[in-house]
Motif scaffolding. Structure first.
Motif, PDB file in Angstrom:
ATOM      1  N   TRP A 471      11.754  27.753  37.852  1.00 23.70           N
ATOM      2  CA  TRP A 471      11.306  27.371  39.580  1.00 23.70           C
ATOM      3  C   TRP A 471      12.134  28.745  40.389  1.00 23.70           C
ATOM      4  O   TRP A 471      11.331  29.357  41.368  1.00 23.70           O
ATOM      5  CB  TRP A 471      11.890  26.485  39.955  1.00 23.70           C
ATOM      6  CG  TRP A 471      11.987  25.190  39.494  1.00 23.70           C
ATOM      7  CD1 TRP A 471      10.294  25.119  38.311  1.00 23.70           C
ATOM      8  CD2 TRP A 471      11.422  23.498  39.136  1.00 23.70           C
ATOM      9  NE1 TRP A 471       9.820  24.007  38.084  1.00 23.70           N
ATOM     10  CE2 TRP A 471      11.037  22.892  38.443  1.00 23.70           C
ATOM     11  CE3 TRP A 471      12.795  22.744  39.916  1.00 23.70           C
ATOM     12  CZ2 TRP A 471      10.945  21.344  37.875  1.00 23.70           C
ATOM     13  CZ3 TRP A 471      12.572  21.533  39.278  1.00 23.70           C
ATOM     14  CH2 TRP A 471      12.249  21.014  38.938  1.00 23.70           C
ATOM     15  N   LYS A 474       9.566  31.680  39.827  1.00 26.43           N
ATOM     16  CA  LYS A 474       9.013  31.455  41.550  1.00 26.43           C
ATOM     17  C   LYS A 474       9.207  31.104  41.990  1.00 26.43           C
ATOM     18  O   LYS A 474       7.832  31.988  43.446  1.00 26.43           O
ATOM     19  CB  LYS A 474       7.732  29.833  40.389  1.00 26.43           C
ATOM     20  CG  LYS A 474       7.620  29.824  39.536  1.00 26.43           C
ATOM     21  CD  LYS A 474       6.034  30.370  39.199  1.00 26.43           C
ATOM     22  CE  LYS A 474       5.370  29.827  38.171  1.00 26.43           C
ATOM     23  NZ  LYS A 474       3.972  31.015  37.677  1.00 26.43           N
ATOM     24  N   THR A 483       2.684  29.617  46.718  1.00 35.01           N
ATOM     25  CA  THR A 483       3.793  28.767  45.761  1.00 35.01           C
ATOM     26  C   THR A 483       5.296  29.472  46.380  1.00 35.01           C
ATOM     27  O   THR A 483       5.647  28.069  45.450  1.00 35.01           O
ATOM     28  CB  THR A 483       3.709  29.650  44.780  1.00 35.01           C
ATOM     29  OG1 THR A 483       1.527  29.712  44.491  1.00 35.01           O
ATOM     30  CG2 THR A 483       3.888  28.854  43.082  1.00 35.01           C
ATOM     31  N   ASP A 484       5.343  30.407  46.763  1.00 38.09           N
ATOM     32  CA  ASP A 484       6.755  30.425  46.756  1.00 38.09           C
ATOM     33  C   ASP A 484       7.395  29.004  47.228  1.00 38.09           C
ATOM     34  O   ASP A 484       8.878  28.769  47.315  1.00 38.09           O
ATOM     35  CB  ASP A 484       7.497  32.175  47.576  1.00 38.09           C
ATOM     36  CG  ASP A 484       6.190  32.249  48.818  1.00 38.09           C
ATOM     37  OD1 ASP A 484       5.910  31.206  48.853  1.00 38.09           O
ATOM     38  OD2 ASP A 484       6.951  32.534  49.225  1.00 38.09           O
TER      39      ASP A 484
END
Length: 1770
Positions: A471, A474, A483-484
């Motif tokens: 995670w 990411k 998404t970040d």
């Protein structure tokens, strides 16, 4: 045919046999046309071809094969199995052509038997098939199609050995490349068989319902079903693709059958499993077919998703995954929400029902294939899914199994990551799902795991760490679609929730310790996933041997470097780890630490403190310490003063924390567990800037009065981790710790060894452990603490042990000695080079000394001694290995050797101590021998150190008592003419062994070890010499013990010990060559003589050979060598081993020397004394060829006497006489008996005069000097003088007319009248005087040897000389006697000597008195008349002198023997006081019985009456049954011709010699048997009376013993005495029959004729003798009965022989015929026991009666009336 045990039909002689029936059929083939054979089902025609005229085909098959094939069609399993194995063997062994003949019949048999119910038969079938294939190879091809279907089924058999065998056969038939082709060739046939099995066959068609039970039929059917499904799968997987498609048509017809799809619900799990496997295969190889059958296929597979059978599950899930991925529209054919998913949730909620490891790995692929439509709404769908998994994880079954729970957790995390990655259009929905997944799923799961200790070691924390890393990656990647941000939110969400959850766990006083531990573990993993080991990683084990090369020794340091590198990698990782992780994690830790310290400070919460310790272990940063300090603010005011001081020194929060909090905790006394505090200490040290700072902190701690266990833990942790060791290494090497440890050692040693030890056991054991740790733990070949301190600690331990030796209280030393052992043991075994320190060698020496002493001296328990031994052995082990690597002398070996030497030479050891010492030294040598390459040198040096030098050996020789000389001097083996030097210590009473014995025993044991180990090289002469020297000394010791006359008990123990440890000359002879040893002993004998010469004789006897060097002694060219004492003794001891001619040569030398001897040289060793000594030694052994020289030597002696009579000690006082002169006289006296014995030339009158007169003169000297008998030479002089008298007496006593011819005319009369008289007139008074002066001559004392020779001489005294003795009168007041005064004096003087405690005196007195016994009864005979007619039974005492001695002996003997039951054998130690007492008692009885035998019948009655009154005889008999052995077998030499009967003490004569040549151990037993024998013979009636009055046990013992050993001897003697009797009876003849044990007496007078038969019983004389009647003529019956009764009475009641009884009876009958009337009471003329005639007459009726009978009549009837007329008797 019926059971085995049933009645057979008449004429049927053999049992039925199916094999034989088949044989008969084979023989009579063709007689039954159209016979088909036996089959088990309708369509199976067995083996025999169903063709008319099949003979020609059948004849192709070999007869044996035919037989076997027939057996194969039998129903019996064993028959089939054996037949199949036989078939396989035949296929292997027969030629290919013969085997090919079977092929036409094989397919039918194979197809049937390969499906057999018995698995062993199926396996054997496949194995035999393989043999068939190997033999026929390609000739099988024509039959393949008929076999292949069944063969494929066999390869899928559920019994794996059978399946393997079928596969092996298949592989042998076709190489792997050809296998698909073979299947293609037969595919249609295979498919037909399989379809038949799947669709047509039933249990009843496959097996015969009439013969096979239902259960078996069904089992076979289901097995074949399973195998067929699997075979079809195998076929699909093995066929090439194009051929698979060619089968579509056929397979379509199978799939279209409902029966096929029903197998998915079959109630047999194996069938269902096989079905799902086949479904997977269809999906894989024929997806089109499956799509066509999708409705049925999807329903069958997906609706079975909850099948929880372990057999089915793997196949089912494979099929599910194939179905959802192969059939696109599979979800259209099932109702997912009602039919599939609820079943799945149910399985998940139950944790997979025990099959989690199978089911859960399939979840991710499965949910990834669930289409979106079905998974709506997503939120609920995922919530249900994950909640079900969490619920399943909490099931007991899942928690209990680590593999199950691990599978569940892994699946959960995989699916979670998948769910979070799913793209969802609405952002809101996505956020909601994420929040739900974190808050409702992940955090609760984590919570559940933290609460359950069994789940805490699972993979969850690692999975979380991996997920977070993913995670974070990411979140750090910038992206357009946001998404970040999503992931950053997700992460912050996670950390918030995690913090809240952890706080909930920590923020309570009752926090669960295990949960806290789990949280700290989780945080550590989250901080650093790589550092914590993943679960299920196996530990790698490494074995390390003690002796590794140097290169390997450095592995320790290598390992540390490696660990260090590993640590640095971790540090680097941490720096790289994103801030996204670091910050929230640190915040979390600070929050938790803050909470914990509050609980610790306010509530003293132990679990929070432990939790804090674990946190600090992973997160030791100043920030955390700062937080802790701030929380502890309020506590700080209390310690304000110390704070100022601290702040000046340290800004670092960690160190401030240490001083403010940690030390306080460490000082708390009640705290039990301090491990975690030490961990906090390490965390503090970790935060320090440099090692100096750390050292100061630790030194300060050392100075504080902290508990030792804290330091133990600090050091322990340092040893187990390289990083920790680095933190404390400076402190460990420092002085502060070193000094404290030395003080600690001192305290501990004092504490343990104070007489009152009061210390808590555990605390002292911790301190010992600490000592052991710092001494034995090494890092990089350096000790943990400074070398100097190690040395000082070892010094202290050694001193303590040395003190432990002196403390006499055993109990108090035990624990501390035990602890010192443990410390020393681990130090010795683990520290390389430890024993090169002087202090450690001293410690080793002290431990060795404690083990080498008796426990009585050291007061140590067995357990401690065992421990100590183990310790010093491990020390020596290390020492040996170190000495090998470093060329350095060991002080331990040197010092221990000197200590051992001192011990053995001190004469302070008893046998047990010596044993312990020898054992310890043996162990030490064994260890030294293990030193490769150096063992010879080490052992040699050790033996060298222990061995005494020359002067020490001499001292040891001198310390041996000279008592040993007595025996060889007396026996004439050695001659001496000087006073013996050396110690005159009396040996009796001491328990300590002389130093010489100890030294020789220990050194011999060492030599024995060396020789057994072979560490001596034969060529090493110096070594050999040393060894020979040691063995020589040992033999010297043994000879010394052997020469002692009566060695005390410790010496006997010593000899026994040597035998036990195999120290014997025989052993040394086996191990090495003894020529050098013999030479050594010979040289010493020549130099020193004495005991060395006797040792030499012993060695020669053992070797049985005399070396040439020894003979050189008297073979010099110049004639005879100069005689020294050594040479003289050597020659004396050599003489028995010389050959005849060598002896002659020696004698010639001596005679020549004697002739040239001057008067001055008479008594010198090199003169007459020496030559006579050698001459006597040569003569005493055996006769030699120099008889003619002997009288010449006598002439030389006479000439010396004529020239110088003073040299001959005639009738003189010996007080001033020199030993030289005595020695010379002794040799002259010794020569004279030898002259008499061996000289053949007659002596003239003057020579005889010289011999006789000299003898008397020497005897006078002996008699006059009795006060000097304690001087050895005087004593030997006395002995040889008496021996000369004995020799002369024996010579004249044994003179035959032939020998007397050569003697001078008046010599014999002179001897008898003068010389013999002279001898005994001197010696008899001498005996009385000597025995009067010494009340007790113990066997080893000097007088005893004189008494032996004196006694021997006195046995030759004649009866007349005894009666004319010249002893002073001796009478006893009140003694009743009829003997003349002279005789009474003799009895009174000699009888008491039977009580004298010396065997020679007792026996010589017995021999003298025995000659007198027959003379004594006649004096009582004259007195007998006065006893005639007394009313009461009279008694007469045997000689009073003997009776008074007997009374004394009885009292003494009663004390010794009363505790032993009658019938048990009492062992009497030879020559002990008891021995002499028992001997005297038995001899006294022998004399009494001899006296008894000499008396007349009438006297015997009176004597026996006396014995009955005193009960002496009863006592004797009881004693005899304690002194006679249970089996009196005689083992000595027997005089008679060998005879097959066993020789017992009753059959063999007992010879009592004064000199005691017999076996002393059996003498008492033999004597007791002899006395019993005489008693039974001469006093049978009295023994019978005693026996009948005995209690039952004794009665039986006596009866058994007498019947077994004595009766036969007595019976035969009695019968023989009748046969040889010269007694003639007028009118009576007596005959005996020995075989029948009968005596027949025939009496005839006038016309009367009587025959009597006397029968002896088997237990004669105990049982009564029976008298039977033979012929009788002219006697009335009543009279006849009376006479028989009388004879029976006489024989039973008289103490005499049968002849005496018969004689009495005859007199009785004669008197009857002479007219003397019977006594009317006993109806006998002569009285049965006192042999009187009837004399007392009644005045009224004038009848006469025996006075004894009347007396009995009056006393029993209480009246005084006549028995006949009843008138008063006057």
């Amino acid at each position: 045919m019926g059971g085995k045990n049933k009645q057979r039909t008449k004429g049927n002689l053999r049992p039925s046999s199916s094999g034989r029936a088949a044989e008969l059929l084979a023989k009579e083939r063709g007689t039954v046309p159209g016979f088909i054979g036996f089959g088990t089902s309708q369509n199976d025609l067995g083996y025999v071809p169903a063709v008319q005229g099949a003979e020609e085909i059948d004849s192709l098959v070999d007869a044996d094969f035919r037989m076997v094939l027939r057996k194969l069609s039998k129903r019996d399993i064993t028959t089939k199995l054996k037949a199949m194995q036989e078939f396989g063997t035949m296929c292997k062994e027969r030629e290919a052509e013969v085997v090919k003949g079977v092929l036409p019949y094989w397919p039918r048999i194979y197809c049937k038997i390969s499906l057999d119910h018995d698995r062993r038969v199926r396996e054997a079938t496949q194995q035999s098939f393989e043999q068939l294939i190997l033999k026929v190879k390609k000739h099988l091809a024509p039959y393949l199609k008929s076999i292949m279907g069944y063969w494929l089924i066999a390869q899928c058999d559920t019994y794996s050995p059978a399946a393997s065998a079928a596969k092996a056969a298949f592989e042998k038939a076709f190489p792997s490349s050809k296998q698909p082709e073979a299947l293609v060739f037969c595919k249609d046939e295979i498919l037909n068989v399989l379809q038949d099995h799947l669709l047509k066959e039933t249990p009843d068609t496959l097996s015969d319902p009439q013969t096979v039970p239902e259960e078996e039929r069904e089992a076979k059917f289901f097995r074949i079903l399973t195998c067929s499904l699997l075979a079809l799968k195998k076929l699909l997987s093995m066929l090439p693709k194009k051929d698979v498609h060619s089968l579509e048509g056929k397979l379509m017809s199978l799939l279209s059958q409902n029966k096929f799809w029903k197998y998915s619900k079959h109630n047999i799990p194996q069938v269902r499993s096989a079905f799902f496997e086949l479904a997977s295969a269809f999906c894989q190889y024929l997806p089109e077919l499956m799509k066509a059958e999708a409705p049925r296929a999807c329903t069958a597979v997906l609706l079975s998703i909850d099948d929880s059978d372990a057999v089915v599950c793997p196949a089912l899930w494979e099929a599910v995954l194939y179905a959802v991925s192969t059939i696109e529209d599979c979800w259209a054919h099932v109702n997912a929400k009602k039919g599939v998913l609820p079943k799945l949730w149910a399985v998940l909620r139950e944790g997979g029902r025990g099959l989690a490891t199978v089911i859960y790995p399939n979840l991710l692929p499965f949910i990834s294939k669930v289409p979106p439509g079905i998974a709506e709404p997503k939120l609920e769908y995922f919530r249900t899914f994950f909640s079900s998994i969490i619920q399943g994880l909490s099931s007991e079954r899942a928690i209990a199994s680590p593999s199950e729970s691990s599978a569940i957790v892994t699946a959960f995390m995989e699916c979670l990551r998948f769910a979070i990655l799913l793209k969802i259009d609405e952002e809101d929905d996505q956020r909601q799902i994420h929040r739900m997944l974190i808050y409702d799923q992940l955090i609760p799961l984590t919570n559940a795991v933290l609460k359950e200790p069994r789940l805490q070691n699972g993979p969850l924390f690692h999975q979380i760490a991996e997920t977070l890393s993913f995670w974070e990656a990411k979140a750090e990647l910038p992206s357009d679609d946001g998404t970040d941000e999503v992931f950053q939110k997700l992460l912050s969400n996670f950390w918030d929730h995690l913090l809240k959850m952890c706080v909930l766990h920590v923020d309570t006083l009752a926090a669960d310790e295990k949960s806290l531990f789990a949280i700290s573990g989780m945080l550590e993993i989250l901080q650093n996933p790589k550092s914590a080991t993943k679960p299920n990683n196996r530990k790698s084990l490494k074995i390390r041997f003690t002796d590794e090369d140097e290169s390997e020794r450095n592995t320790e340091s290598g390992k540390l470097v490696e660990v260090r590198n590993n640590d640095s990698e971790i540090q680097a990782d941490l720096q790289h780890s994103s801030l996204l992780r670091k910050e929230p994690l640190e915040n979390l830790v600070c929050t938790l630490a803050e909470l914990s310290i509050v609980y610790v400070n306010e509530q003293k919460s132990e679990q929070h403190l432990k939790f804090l310790s674990a946190l600090l272990n992973s997160f030791s940063s100043n920030r955390v310490f700062q937080v802790l300090l701030e929380q502890g603010n309020d506590a700080r005011s209390a310690r304000a003063e110390s704070q100022n001081e601290i702040e000046v020194h340290y800004e670092s929060p960690s160190i401030r924390f240490l001083y403010m909090n940690l030390i306080t905790w460490l000082k708390e006394d009640q705290r039990k567990d301090t491990h975690f505090l030490v961990d906090i200490l390490y965390s503090v040290l970790n935060c320090c800037n440099n090692n100096d700072e750390r050292k100061i902190i630790l030194d300060n701690l050392t100075k504080m009065n902290l508990k030792w266990i804290i330091f133990l833990q600090i050091i322990h942790k340092a040893c187990s981790s390289a990083t920790k060791l680095f933190l404390v290494s400076d402190w460990l090497k420092g002085d502060t710790l070193g000094e404290r440890l030395v003080m600690l050692t001192d305290d501990l040693c004092h504490l343990g060894l104070k007489p009152v030890a009061t210390s808590s056991e555990s605390s002292s054991s911790e301190r010992w452990t600490l000592l052991s740790l710092v001494l034995s733990q090494h890092v990089r070949n350096e000790s943990l603490i400074g070398e100097t301190f190690v040395e000082r600690i070892i010094d202290k331990l050694q001193a303590a042990l040395a003190r432990a030796k002196d403390l006499s209280e055993a109990g108090n030393t035990e624990t501390s000695v035990s602890f010192i052992c443990d410390v020393a043991s681990s130090f010795f075994s683990s520290v390389k080079g430890c024993l090169l320190m002087p202090s450690s060698e001293d410690l080793l020496l002290t431990i060795f000394q404690l083990c080498a002493q008796r426990q009585d001296a050291t007061h140590l328990t067995d357990l401690l001694v065992c421990k100590l031994k183990h310790t010093w052995m491990s020390g020596v082990n290390s020492l040996v290995h170190q000495l090998r690597s470093m060329q350095k002398q060991s002080t331990f070996l040197h010092k221990s050797a000197l200590w051992v030497k001192n011990q053995i030479q001190s004469s302070s050891l008893d046998v047990k101590s010596l044993q312990v010492l020898i054992s310890a030294v043996s162990d030490l040598l064994s260890k030294l021998m293990e030193a490769d390459g150096q063992s010879g040198y080490l052992v040699g040096a050790y033996v060298e150190h222990v061995m005494p030098n020359k002067t020490e050996w001499e001292k040891l020789h001198e310390s041996l008592s000279t008592e040993w000389m007595h025996k060889p001097l007396l026996e004439g083996r050695l001659s001496m003419n000087c006073e013996p030097l050396g110690s005159c210590v009396k040996l009796c009473g001491t328990t300590k062994l002389p130093g010489h014995l100890c030294t020789s025993a220990l050194l011999s044991k060492m030599v024995l070890l060396v020789l057994e180990n072979g560490t001596v090289h034969e060529n090493c002469d110096v070594e050999r010499k040393k060894i020979d020297n040691i063995i020589a000394e040992l033999l010297y010791s043994l000879q010394w013990v052997e020469e002692l006359e009566n060695p005390p008990y410790p010496l006997q123990e010593y000899l026994h010990m040597l035998e036990e440890i195999h120290i014997t000359y025989e052993k040394f002879r086996m191990l090495s060559d003894t020529t050098g040893l013999q030479q050594t002993i010979f040289d010493r004998s020549e130099e020193h003589g004495r005991l060395w010469s006797l040792t030499m004789a012993k060695v020669i006897r053992a070797e049985n050979a005399v070396s040439c060097e020894m003979k050189q002694l008297f073979k010099t060219t110049e004639g005879f060598p100069l005689l020294t004492e050594g040479r003289l003794h050597t020659l004396q001891c050599l003489s028995p081993f010389l050959l005849e001619e060598e002896k002659n040569e020696l004698v010639f030398h001596c005679v020549a020397q004697l002739m040239t001897c001057t008067q001055t040289e008479l008594s010198s060793t090199n003169g007459a004394f020496g030559c006579l000594s050698i001459l006597n030694s040569c003569l005493s052994d055996s006769s030699i060829d120099c008889d003619h020289l002997l009288p010449g030597i006598l002439k030389i002696i006479i000439s010396w006497k004529n020239n110088n009579e003073d040299s001959f000690l005639f009738s003189c006082n010996l007080k001033e006489t020199s030993a030289e002169l005595l020695g010379f006289n002794i040799e002259v006296i010794r020569y004279l008996p030898l002259l008499l014995k061996y000289s053949t030339a007659p002596l003239d009158n003057s020579e005889w005069d010289f011999i006789m007169c000299s003898m008397l003169a020497w005897l006078e000297t002996t008699s006059e000097n009795r006060s000097l008998y304690h001087v050895p030479h005087v004593q030997i002089f006395a002995c040889v003088s008496c021996d000369l008298a004995s020799a002369l007496s024996a010579y004249f006593e044994g003179a035959t007319p032939k020998t007397t011819e050569n003697l001078p005319v008046n010599l014999i009369s002179e001897w008898k009248e003068f010389f013999s008289e002279g001898i005994h007139n001197l010696l008899l008074p001498l005996l009385v005087k000597v025995t009067g002066e010494t009340k007790n001559a113990s066997e080893g004392s000097f007088q005893n040897s004189v008494l032996t020779s004196l006694g021997e001489a006195l046995t030759y005294i004649s009866k007349d000389q005894l009666l004319n003795h010249k002893l002073p009168a001796k009478f006893v007041a009140g003694q009743k006697t009829n003997l003349p005064d002279k005789l009474q004096t003799l009895l009174n003087t000699l009888s008491p000597l039977l009580l004298f405690r010396a065997r020679p005196v007792q026996i010589s007195v017995y021999r003298m008195l025995y000659k007198l016994m027959p003379e004594l009864p006649k004096f009582d005979d004259e007195d007998l008349k006065s006893y005639g007619d007394e009313e009461e039974e009279s008694a007469l005492s045997p000689p009073a002198a003997l009776m008074s001695v007997l009374a004394t002996q009885e009292v003494l003997l009663e004390n010794i023997l009363e505790c032993i039951p009658v019938g048990e054998f009492a062992v009497i130690q030879p020559l002990s006081d008891e021995f002499c007492l028992v001997l005297g008692y038995l001899l006294t009885w022998k004399l009494t019985l001899a006296f008894f035998k000499a008396a007349s019948s009438q006297l015997r009655v009176l004597y026996s009456q006396y014995l009955r009154r005193t009960k002496s005889l009863n006592k004797l008999l009881y004693h005899l049954f304690r002194l006679m052995p249970e089996s009196p077998i005689f083992s000595g030499p027997t005089s008679e011709v060998p005879n097959k009967d066993t020789k017992t003490f009753f059959t063999e004569e007992l010879h009592l010699d004064v000199k005691g040549t017999g076996v002393l151990s059996s003498q008492i037993s033999h004597l007791a048997c002899s006395v019993y024998h005489i008693t039974l013979k001469d006093l049978p009636a009295m023994v019978r009376l005693w026996w009948n009055s005995c209690e039952k046990r004794v009665f039986n013992v006596v009866d058994k013993f007498t019947s077994k050993y004595v009766s036969s001897v007595l019976s035969s003697q009695e019968i023989a005495s009748v046969q040889t009797s010269t007694q003639l009876f007028n009118g009576m003849t007596v005959k005996a029959r020995s075989a029948a044990r009968e005596v027949i007496a025939t009496y005839s007078v006038d016309d009367i004729f009587i025959e009597l038969i006397i029968q002896l019983p088997s237990n004669y004389p105990l049982g009564s003798i029976t008298v039977e009647s033979g012929k009788r003529v002219g006697v009335a019956v009543q009279q006849w009965r009376n006479w028989m009764l009388q004879l029976s009475t006489y024989l039973t009641h008289q103490n005499g022989s049968i002849m005496e009884g018969l004689s009495l009876w005859k007199n009785n009958v004669d008197k009857r015929f002479e007219g003397v009337e019977d006594c009317m009471i006993c109806f006998s003329v002569i009285h049965g026991s006192n042999y009187s005639l009837p004399k007392k007459a009644c005045r009224t009726c004038k009848k006469k009666f025996h006075s004894a009978c009347l007396y009995k009549w009056f006393t029993s009837s209480n009246k005084s009336t006549c028995p006949l007329c009843r008138e008063t008797f006057f």
